[in-house]
Design an enzyme around this catalytic site. Structure first.
Site, short mmCIF file in Angstrom:
data_model
loop_
_atom_site.label_atom_id
_atom_site.label_comp_id
_atom_site.label_asym_id
_atom_site.label_seq_id
_atom_site.Cartn_x
_atom_site.Cartn_y
_atom_site.Cartn_z
N ALA A 83 -0.76 26.67 -5.86
CA ALA A 83 -0.41 28.08 -5.67
C ALA A 83 -1.30 28.93 -6.57
CB ALA A 83 1.06 28.31 -6.02
N LYS A 84 -1.31 30.22 -6.29
CA LYS A 84 -2.16 31.12 -7.05
C LYS A 84 -1.88 31.05 -8.55
CE LYS A 84 -4.33 34.41 -5.86
NZ LYS A 84 -3.72 35.54 -5.15
N ARG A 85 -0.62 30.85 -8.90
CA ARG A 85 -0.27 30.87 -10.33
C ARG A 85 -0.82 29.66 -11.09
NH1 ARG A 85 4.12 30.09 -7.42
NH2 ARG A 85 4.98 27.98 -7.34
N ASP A 86 -1.42 28.71 -10.35
CA ASP A 86 -1.95 27.53 -11.01
C ASP A 86 -3.27 27.79 -11.72
OD1 ASP A 86 0.13 25.71 -10.44
OD2 ASP A 86 -0.57 25.57 -8.37
N GLY A 87 -3.77 29.01 -11.63
CA GLY A 87 -4.99 29.33 -12.37
C GLY A 87 -6.10 29.77 -11.45
#
Ligand code: GLU
Length: 312
Positions: free
Chosen positions: A245-249
């Site tokens: 997901a986007k929040r993974d970096g």
């Protein structure tokens, strides 16, 4: 104005169908690359459809298309948009309704949640709460102002499909939603109508969608549409084993470029994760063999990709 491409072309096609809810991450780009390789590797047309009936973020479509072009994908004809095709979905629903194959469902999201997790019936299958309401019961619910979804009156509880990577796959079919309570046609319907319209006989997408596929294939048969061949490809996971997901970096193409990588490097990395060598989509085509694709997810640590020059 309609952006609908001519749809009568007989030549078989593959496709990629992003939802414009945000930027594509490396997992999405990898699936798109695979869909393109499967299609082009078998002489198919490749069509691009934007699934824009839900979760649309302004500017996302433009950035998605730019990223797909940047990694070397091309497609035939104009980009299709589901929002241009509401009349087609309505016509399909009407056909099913005329055949007595639909019913109104007044269940709330919470009621369905409770029902689908109840310890009976196939997991996630709608148990048919509203299937046999009497006309009086229906009228009562309508009068109470509950927005009705429209469901398929399914004659099957299971359906088998054939998947290039998963082989024969049997999965549950239930009274799936065709039109949501807010009037928006449901994904399981739109995907079936659209794929048939564009001559898509090869559906390549992430394997998180495999469980929905028997429903879609069954719906296609009810509508008299051909069932495509499927290839559900492994997802990209984060280091915790969850879907990337986007929040993974730094997981989008823009993120990678901002870190000093080149597009070639990113494509090379995607290729390596697929057991392929090359730094552009076209370069990967001659060596592409679906039989040799990895069957396991690719676990990605975005920080291990940081140093340009060290990646394959
Ligand atoms: N828009 C859907 C998604 O991004 C497409 C799924 C499909 O390929 O059928 O999940």
């Amino acid at each position: 104005m309609t952006r609908m491409p001519s749809t009568t072309s007989a030549a078989p096609a593959g496709r990629y169908a992003p939802s414009p809810s945000g930027d594509l991450h490396l997992g999405n780009l990898r699936t798109a690359l695979l869909a393109w390789l499967f299609a082009r590797g078998t002489g198919r047309r490749f069509v691009l459809r934007v699934d824009d009936l839900d979760r649309v973020r302004p500017g996302a479509e433009e950035r998605q298309l730019a990223d797909l072009r940047a990694i070397g994908l091309d497609w035939d004809g104009p980009v299709a948009h589901q929002s241009d095709r509401l009349d087609h979905y309505a016509a399909a629903v009407d056909r099913l309704t005329s055949a007595g194959l639909t019913y109104e469902c007044f269940c709330t999201r919470k009621e369905i949640q409770q029902a689908v997790t109840a310890p009976h019936g196939p997991l996630g299958a709608y148990p048919g709460t509203c299937r046999d309401l009497s006309p009086a019961e229906r009228a009562q619910r309508r009068a109470a102002g509950r927005p009705a979804a429209l469901r398929l009156r399914s004659a099957r509880t299971e359906f088998e499909i054939v998947d290039r990577l998963h082989g024969r796959y049997r999965g549950p079919v239930d009274d799936l939603v065709l039109r949501r309570g807010d009037g928006i046609p449901a994904y399981n319907l739109t995907v079936v109508v659209d794929d048939a319209e564009w001559g898509v006989d090869q559906v390549v997408r992430g394997d998180d969608l495999l469980p929905s596929t028997p429903r879609q294939a069954y719906l296609a048969t009810l509508l008299g549409l051909p069932v495509p061949e499927y290839a559900h490809v492994p997802l990209v996971l984060n280091t915790e084993g969850k879907r990337l997901a986007k929040r993974d970096g730094a997981v989008t193409l823009a993120d990678r470029l901002a870190r000093g990588e080149t597009v070639d490097r990113v494509v090379g990395r995607l290729a390596a994760s697929l057991g392929l060598a090359g730094h552009s989509a076209a370069e990967l085509l001659p060596g592409f063999d679906p039989a040799r694709l990895p069957r396991d997810p690719w676990v990605l640590d975005p920080d291990s990709l940081v140093v340009a020059g060290r990646c394959p």
